[in-house]
Scaffold this motif. Structure first.
Motif, PDB file in Angstrom:
ATOM      1  N   ALA A 151      94.492  89.799  -4.811  1.00 28.13           N
ATOM      2  CA  ALA A 151      94.404  90.985  -3.922  1.00 28.13           C
ATOM      3  C   ALA A 151      95.740  91.833  -3.905  1.00 28.13           C
ATOM      4  O   ALA A 151      96.615  91.142  -3.078  1.00 28.13           O
ATOM      5  N   ILE A 152      95.988  92.969  -4.435  1.00 25.20           N
ATOM      6  CA  ILE A 152      97.432  93.603  -4.422  1.00 25.20           C
ATOM      7  C   ILE A 152      97.042  94.905  -3.341  1.00 25.20           C
ATOM      8  O   ILE A 152      96.293  95.763  -3.377  1.00 25.20           O
ATOM      9  N   SER A 153      98.107  95.011  -2.284  1.00 28.13           N
ATOM     10  CA  SER A 153      98.027  96.053  -1.359  1.00 28.13           C
ATOM     11  C   SER A 153      98.536  97.250  -2.035  1.00 28.13           C
ATOM     12  O   SER A 153      99.681  97.243  -2.426  1.00 28.13           O
ATOM     13  N   CYS A 154      97.730  98.558  -2.004  1.00 28.46           N
ATOM     14  CA  CYS A 154      98.319  99.554  -2.457  1.00 28.46           C
ATOM     15  C   CYS A 154      97.721 100.791  -1.858  1.00 28.46           C
ATOM     16  O   CYS A 154      96.491 100.846  -1.739  1.00 28.46           O
ATOM     17  N   ASP A 155      98.479 101.362  -1.015  1.00 31.01           N
ATOM     18  CA  ASP A 155      98.191 102.611  -0.038  1.00 31.01           C
ATOM     19  C   ASP A 155      98.345 104.016  -0.607  1.00 31.01           C
ATOM     20  O   ASP A 155      97.863 104.859   0.072  1.00 31.01           O
ATOM     21  N   SER A 156      99.019 104.037  -1.759  1.00 33.29           N
ATOM     22  CA  SER A 156      99.152 105.285  -2.576  1.00 33.29           C
ATOM     23  C   SER A 156      99.389 105.076  -3.858  1.00 33.29           C
ATOM     24  O   SER A 156     100.062 104.111  -4.222  1.00 33.29           O
ATOM     25  N   PHE A 157      99.252 106.047  -4.722  1.00 29.97           N
ATOM     26  CA  PHE A 157      99.527 106.177  -6.023  1.00 29.97           C
ATOM     27  C   PHE A 157     100.495 107.055  -6.388  1.00 29.97           C
ATOM     28  O   PHE A 157     100.846 107.598  -7.484  1.00 29.97           O
ATOM     29  N   ASP A 158     101.103 107.615  -5.218  1.00 30.70           N
ATOM     30  CA  ASP A 158     102.368 108.596  -5.181  1.00 30.70           C
ATOM     31  C   ASP A 158     103.565 108.079  -4.581  1.00 30.70           C
ATOM     32  O   ASP A 158     103.393 107.269  -3.254  1.00 30.70           O
ATOM     33  N   LYS A 159     104.621 107.722  -5.409  1.00 30.76           N
ATOM     34  CA  LYS A 159     105.909 107.398  -4.929  1.00 30.76           C
ATOM     35  C   LYS A 159     106.351 107.657  -3.502  1.00 30.76           C
ATOM     36  O   LYS A 159     106.618 107.196  -2.434  1.00 30.76           O
ATOM     37  N   PRO A 160     106.429 109.131  -3.267  1.00 34.02           N
ATOM     38  CA  PRO A 160     107.083 109.556  -1.893  1.00 34.02           C
ATOM     39  C   PRO A 160     106.185 109.177  -0.898  1.00 34.02           C
ATOM     40  O   PRO A 160     106.671 108.729   0.179  1.00 34.02           O
ATOM     41  N   THR A 161     104.757 109.065  -1.023  1.00 34.17           N
ATOM     42  CA  THR A 161     104.085 108.360  -0.069  1.00 34.17           C
ATOM     43  C   THR A 161     104.256 107.291   0.230  1.00 34.17           C
ATOM     44  O   THR A 161     104.324 106.584   1.437  1.00 34.17           O
ATOM     45  N   ASN A 162     104.260 106.327  -0.835  1.00 32.20           N
ATOM     46  CA  ASN A 162     104.687 104.736  -0.535  1.00 32.20           C
ATOM     47  C   ASN A 162     105.906 104.888   0.024  1.00 32.20           C
ATOM     48  O   ASN A 162     106.229 103.758   0.939  1.00 32.20           O
ATOM     49  N   VAL A 198      95.158 100.488   3.373  1.00 27.03           N
ATOM     50  CA  VAL A 198      95.137 100.775   4.351  1.00 27.03           C
ATOM     51  C   VAL A 198      95.135 102.390   4.691  1.00 27.03           C
ATOM     52  O   VAL A 198      96.157 102.933   4.369  1.00 27.03           O
ATOM     53  N   ILE A 199      94.303 102.909   5.213  1.00 25.82           N
ATOM     54  CA  ILE A 199      94.136 104.266   5.463  1.00 25.82           C
ATOM     55  C   ILE A 199      94.859 104.708   6.431  1.00 25.82           C
ATOM     56  O   ILE A 199      94.371 104.269   7.621  1.00 25.82           O
ATOM     57  N   ASN A 200      95.714 105.578   6.619  1.00 25.05           N
ATOM     58  CA  ASN A 200      96.587 105.933   7.563  1.00 25.05           C
ATOM     59  C   ASN A 200      96.761 107.542   7.553  1.00 25.05           C
ATOM     60  O   ASN A 200      96.488 108.118   6.589  1.00 25.05           O
ATOM     61  N   THR A 201      97.704 108.040   8.371  1.00 24.80           N
ATOM     62  CA  THR A 201      98.060 109.509   8.610  1.00 24.80           C
ATOM     63  C   THR A 201      98.614 109.935   7.028  1.00 24.80           C
ATOM     64  O   THR A 201      98.259 111.000   6.725  1.00 24.80           O
ATOM     65  N   TYR A 202      99.261 109.146   6.461  1.00 30.40           N
ATOM     66  CA  TYR A 202     100.334 109.507   5.246  1.00 30.40           C
ATOM     67  C   TYR A 202      99.247 109.700   3.913  1.00 30.40           C
ATOM     68  O   TYR A 202      99.416 110.191   3.068  1.00 30.40           O
ATOM     69  N   ASN A 203      98.145 108.739   3.696  1.00 31.87           N
ATOM     70  CA  ASN A 203      97.370 109.032   2.584  1.00 31.87           C
ATOM     71  C   ASN A 203      95.827 109.440   2.925  1.00 31.87           C
ATOM     72  O   ASN A 203      95.002 109.206   1.901  1.00 31.87           O
ATOM     73  N   LEU A 204      95.832 109.832   4.111  1.00 32.02           N
ATOM     74  CA  LEU A 204      94.255 110.105   4.406  1.00 32.02           C
ATOM     75  C   LEU A 204      93.938 111.158   3.496  1.00 32.02           C
ATOM     76  O   LEU A 204      92.415 111.191   3.100  1.00 32.02           O
ATOM     77  N   HIS A 205      94.472 112.123   3.116  1.00 33.63           N
ATOM     78  CA  HIS A 205      93.759 113.034   2.169  1.00 33.63           C
ATOM     79  C   HIS A 205      94.124 112.846   0.643  1.00 33.63           C
ATOM     80  O   HIS A 205      93.867 113.698  -0.039  1.00 33.63           O
ATOM     81  N   ARG A 219      86.803  94.530  -6.073  1.00 32.91           N
ATOM     82  CA  ARG A 219      86.559  94.958  -4.826  1.00 32.91           C
ATOM     83  C   ARG A 219      87.583  95.963  -4.521  1.00 32.91           C
ATOM     84  O   ARG A 219      88.899  95.550  -4.820  1.00 32.91           O
ATOM     85  N   TRP A 220      87.330  96.970  -3.843  1.00 29.38           N
ATOM     86  CA  TRP A 220      88.404  97.976  -3.241  1.00 29.38           C
ATOM     87  C   TRP A 220      88.244  97.811  -1.772  1.00 29.38           C
ATOM     88  O   TRP A 220      87.418  98.524  -1.221  1.00 29.38           O
ATOM     89  N   LYS A 221      88.893  96.836  -1.078  1.00 33.78           N
ATOM     90  CA  LYS A 221      88.715  96.936   0.377  1.00 33.78           C
ATOM     91  C   LYS A 221      89.597  98.016   0.939  1.00 33.78           C
ATOM     92  O   LYS A 221      90.910  98.010   0.849  1.00 33.78           O
ATOM     93  N   VAL A 222      88.892  99.014   1.823  1.00 36.07           N
ATOM     94  CA  VAL A 222      89.331  99.937   2.389  1.00 36.07           C
ATOM     95  C   VAL A 222      89.566  99.725   4.020  1.00 36.07           C
ATOM     96  O   VAL A 222      88.514  99.848   4.522  1.00 36.07           O
ATOM     97  N   PHE A 223      90.808  99.772   4.549  1.00 34.29           N
ATOM     98  CA  PHE A 223      90.808  99.335   5.919  1.00 34.29           C
ATOM     99  C   PHE A 223      91.213 100.530   6.621  1.00 34.29           C
ATOM    100  O   PHE A 223      92.180 101.420   6.187  1.00 34.29           O
ATOM    101  N   GLN A 224      90.724 100.667   7.865  1.00 33.92           N
ATOM    102  CA  GLN A 224      91.398 101.822   8.993  1.00 33.92           C
ATOM    103  C   GLN A 224      92.565 101.146   9.545  1.00 33.92           C
ATOM    104  O   GLN A 224      92.558 100.028   9.867  1.00 33.92           O
ATOM    105  N   CYS A 225      93.459 101.885   9.627  1.00 33.04           N
ATOM    106  CA  CYS A 225      94.796 101.302  10.276  1.00 33.04           C
ATOM    107  C   CYS A 225      94.601 100.794  11.655  1.00 33.04           C
ATOM    108  O   CYS A 225      93.944 101.654  12.444  1.00 33.04           O
ATOM    109  N   LEU A 226      95.022  99.606  11.938  1.00 36.88           N
ATOM    110  CA  LEU A 226      94.856  98.943  13.133  1.00 36.88           C
ATOM    111  C   LEU A 226      95.970  98.954  13.964  1.00 36.88           C
ATOM    112  O   LEU A 226      96.991  98.589  13.251  1.00 36.88           O
ATOM    113  N   LEU A 227      95.893  99.284  15.262  1.00 34.09           N
ATOM    114  CA  LEU A 227      97.016  98.628  16.234  1.00 34.09           C
ATOM    115  C   LEU A 227      96.797  97.429  16.797  1.00 34.09           C
ATOM    116  O   LEU A 227      95.688  97.218  17.634  1.00 34.09           O
ATOM    117  N   LEU A 228      97.768  96.794  17.127  1.00 33.49           N
ATOM    118  CA  LEU A 228      97.841  95.368  17.846  1.00 33.49           C
ATOM    119  C   LEU A 228      99.013  95.024  18.569  1.00 33.49           C
ATOM    120  O   LEU A 228     100.167  95.181  18.030  1.00 33.49           O
TER     121      LEU A 228
END
Length: 335
Positions: A151-162, A198-205, A219-228
């Protein structure tokens, strides 16, 4: 005659007293056996374990919930012993994670090989979660045959967002380019390919539809950003994930917009928090029930069963969220 009757009565009383004692003892034994049987019936088996064997990482994701609080890594032979204990306890899948696990690529490779060869009797399936940046083809050539899912973590396909999120090491990091290269290697070396987001403020839209469809992960695992607390929230935390946090409504809205994407597996904070068996760098289970991680004693010291008892693992939620799925690449890939 009177003496004889009296003696008979005494004997009868003694017999009845012994009989009553035996009945009471049998009831106690029966109750104890029922309790022990019920405990055995309800015994938690570590079917799927997430082994975060290092906390070190070359990226700086702002929402990271397993941060570099130590640099410790177990000696290889000790880690192998721990895996043997888990296999004996019923483990059928192990996921190697971090930190970034490819920081210790050869160490992880040897553990994976140990699971597949030395512990072959246990039929353990092996997966890895990585940011992908440190994966080299030579590693895939040496150890790829022993890996079921990568599994590779990828939160955006946009470089500025990453870049904003922190999915980079230096300014030249091409995270998406490396993601695609790893996908090619997975296809070539017969490893099932998965993507975690991980879905967060910066990739939400952001619209992920076309990119995920083109890559075609199993599988495309889609997580909600979690606070711990202590990890990415609070005074002792190395990260502050609050600017990344999104509400349940915002997360659901993202899912609705992507409901047509094949193999999407969503997971909100409620499903995620207590439904994973998380093993840290000391082989301590981490209990997240109170919104922060409380470590058990190491299973190396107290055994798997006792350590599991302190894990806070919610087995019902694990099954409800689909924690059991097809783990073996022999069943996932076309051969």
């Amino acid at each position: 005659m009177f003496v004889s009757s009296k003696k008979l009565l005494i004997n009868l009383c003694n017999y009845l007293r012994k009989l009553i004692i035996k009945i009471i003892l049998l009831k106690i034994i029966s109750r104890t056996l029922r309790i022990n049987i019920n405990k055995l019936m309800k015994k938690t088996v570590p079917v799927s374990v997430n082994y975060h064997f290092t906390r070190q990482c070359n990226y700086s994701c702002g929402f990271c919930f397993h941060t570099a609080k130590t640099s410790y890594v177990l000696p290889l032979d000790v880690a192998k012993h721990g895996l043997t204990l888990l296999a004996n306890a019923g483990m059928k899948k192990i996921n190697f994670s971090g930190g970034e696990p490819f920081i210790k690529a050869e160490f992880m490779g040897e553990l994976i090989k140990y699971c597949k060869i030395d512990l072959s009797w246990a039929n353990i399936n092996v997966s890895i979660v990585s940011n992908g940046s440190l994966i080299r083809e030579n590693w895939m050539r040496c150890y790829g045959e022993y890996v079921d899912i990568l599994a590779i973590s990828c939160d955006s396909f946009d470089k500025p967002t990453n870049d904003i999120i922190g999915r980079r090491q230096g300014s030249r990091t091409d995270h998406v380019g490396k993601l695609k290269k790893v996908k090619e290697w997975c296809d070539y070396y017969k490893i099932a390919f998965k993507i975690n987001t991980v879905i967060n403020t910066y990739n939400l839209h952001e619209d992920f539809t076309n990119n995920i469809t083109q890559l075609g992960p199993i599988r495309w695992k889609v997580f909600q950003c979690l606070l711990l607390e202590g990890e990415n929230s609070g005074e002792d935390a190395l990260r502050n994930a609050k600017p990344f946090y999104i509400t349940d409504v915002e997360f659901d809205d993202f899912l609705k917009r992507h409901k047509g994407v094949a193999n999407m597996v969503p997971e909100n904070n409620t499903d995620m928090c207590n439904s994973y068996l998380i093993l840290d760098e000391y082989m301590q289970f981490l209990n997240c029930q109170g919104g922060k991680k409380i470590a058990s004693k190491s299973l190396l010291d107290i055994g798997v069963d006792e350590a599991l008892g302190k894990s806070g693992f919610d087995e019902k939620t694990f099954f409800k969220r689909g924690g059991i799925y097809v783990w073996s690449k022999r069943d996932l890939l076309d051969w």
